[in-house]
Motif scaffolding. Sequence first.
Motif, PDB file in Angstrom:
ATOM      1  N   ARG A 139      -6.136   0.003   5.004  1.00 44.53           N
ATOM      2  CA  ARG A 139      -5.543  -1.160   4.524  1.00 44.53           C
ATOM      3  C   ARG A 139      -5.730  -2.371   5.321  1.00 44.53           C
ATOM      4  N   HIS A 174       1.219   3.637   1.776  1.00 42.62           N
ATOM      5  CA  HIS A 174       0.856   4.335   2.968  1.00 42.62           C
ATOM      6  C   HIS A 174       1.502   5.905   3.253  1.00 42.62           C
ATOM      7  N   PHE A 231      -4.688   5.592   1.496  1.00 43.43           N
ATOM      8  CA  PHE A 231      -3.685   4.562   2.289  1.00 43.43           C
ATOM      9  C   PHE A 231      -2.568   5.010   3.517  1.00 43.43           C
ATOM     10  N   PHE A 255       0.817  -1.257   0.059  1.00 40.62           N
ATOM     11  CA  PHE A 255      -0.191  -0.176  -0.027  1.00 40.62           C
ATOM     12  C   PHE A 255       0.811   1.226  -0.106  1.00 40.62           C
ATOM     13  N   LYS A 292      -4.289   3.304   8.083  1.00 39.82           N
ATOM     14  CA  LYS A 292      -4.268   1.895   8.403  1.00 39.82           C
ATOM     15  C   LYS A 292      -5.471   1.217   8.356  1.00 39.82           C
ATOM     16  N   LEU A 344      -1.432   1.024  -5.364  1.00 39.36           N
ATOM     17  CA  LEU A 344      -1.016  -0.277  -4.798  1.00 39.36           C
ATOM     18  C   LEU A 344       0.108  -0.865  -5.881  1.00 39.36           C
TER      19      LEU A 344
END
Length: 521
Positions: free
Chosen positions: A291, A280, A285, A278, A288, A415
């Motif tokens: 995710r 992040h 994203f 991901f 969490k 992604l």
Amino acid sequence: MPRLRLLFPLLLAGWLACAGASASTQQPSPAPRIERCTIADEQGDFGLPTPYTHASGGMGYTLTSLIFDTLVWRDASGKLVPGLASAWRESADHRTIDFTLRSDARWHDGKSVTAADVVFTFAYLRQHPHPLFDLGAIDGVDDLGKGRVRVRLKRVYAPFVAQLAGSVPILPQHVYARLDDPQHVKQADIVGSGPYRLGAYDKAAGRYLFTANEEYYLGPPRVRSLLFLRMQPSLAVGALKRGQVDMIRSLPAPLAAEVTRFATVVSAPSGHPVRLRFNHARPPFADKRLRQAIARGIDRQELLRVVESGQGEVSAGRFVRGSIWQSGAPFDAYAYDPAAARRMLAELGYRAAPDGRLRDSSGKPWVLELAATRSLARPASQLAGQLEKLGMEVNVRIMDGGILGARMVAADFDLALVSQGSNGDPESMLRQTAGNGAFSDAFRRADLLELLQQQVGTVDVAKRRALLDRAQAIYAEELPAFFLYSPQWITAANARLRPWFTPGGIAVGISLPLNKLMFVQ
């Protein structure tokens, strides 16, 4: 070693095919030598097999290891055994390691391998950094005289012998000292100390010929020459059956049942888990909870069944089941539950429109890109289909590994599907979680980073595993990437070879059935 029979010469694509050395049934061990073995490989080209010119990935290093030896190596059981060093000893505080070199080791040009070559190698690696080897823990390397070398560490570094002494190819000082750029080495300058020399290399055809080093310190290799050919697996099966090739390096699972009827098929956990990374570093994203919601909507068992014909395992954690480093199953918290995934997404503001497609909190359609390299195109397609069932619109982008790596470093993706080795020393978890590499998770939560750094400096296995368990629990909660499954790798060979996968992998954990000792002993 099973006794080998005579095989008659065959022609294959204009090249000499395998011809086995004859042997009387009355001859005692050692087993008779084999003139040539041919190995089929789907990819074919892995670059010029030298430490700085081979392609990234395990196969490029493995071919290079046929030419360049290391201080220590791993045998068929995965045990560290002498290489260029006949013995080694760690100090009580694990801050120094002394190596005694073999007196009979020679470079391919006949010069002796010396302690000066070892000292030079580590100095050269500092001057010309190599992506596989992190020398940050090394304080210095000293020539103690009489073929002895001492490595001094700045701090306790548990993986040194296995991860560096067992993987750094020792370079000939008299060759590399005159190379300003090791990436521009000529084939004539490829001088190693290993069991084979490079006889020929055809990049366009993906063809390598290695010839035995008859003066090898472990004795003349039992296989006089190794020929690697690019060949599609479906064609390689027929060639193996006809005796035109001796081994298929990577056999697709759907072909295994057919091949078992006339050849030896060997498989092992790849130790290369496929994981969904991901982004992040930026919304959405960065949350969490998002995710975690997506993870609950992925049917990992179905991915394994469809993509790998069920050959492999759904990831319990970072390491394969049965590894001494994997004692729990932190990813079991994300058992497949699409209803729970949809509920969690709704709580985050992602609601389905009348057409079933999810809209974000502002009412815009939620469109994502899933990036992957060509080798992971099939799992990427299957994964995209699963995510679309949750209501996402997912565009799969297949791209070159270099391009994908650059985009990941720049956090320019949504992604990404990636796969990296988790075999070998668990030091790799530190690099792949918090390192700066192209496919790293680039995730640096302070307490997680501290645990990963502590385990690298912990020699006691039980204490180290406890640290890794805590680190994996934090990782599973944060979920910078979701480990999906680890495929089974399969190889096939005729009676002339008995291939094996080295437990834990060779060098830095490379899980390929091409340990050079298979051709030497």
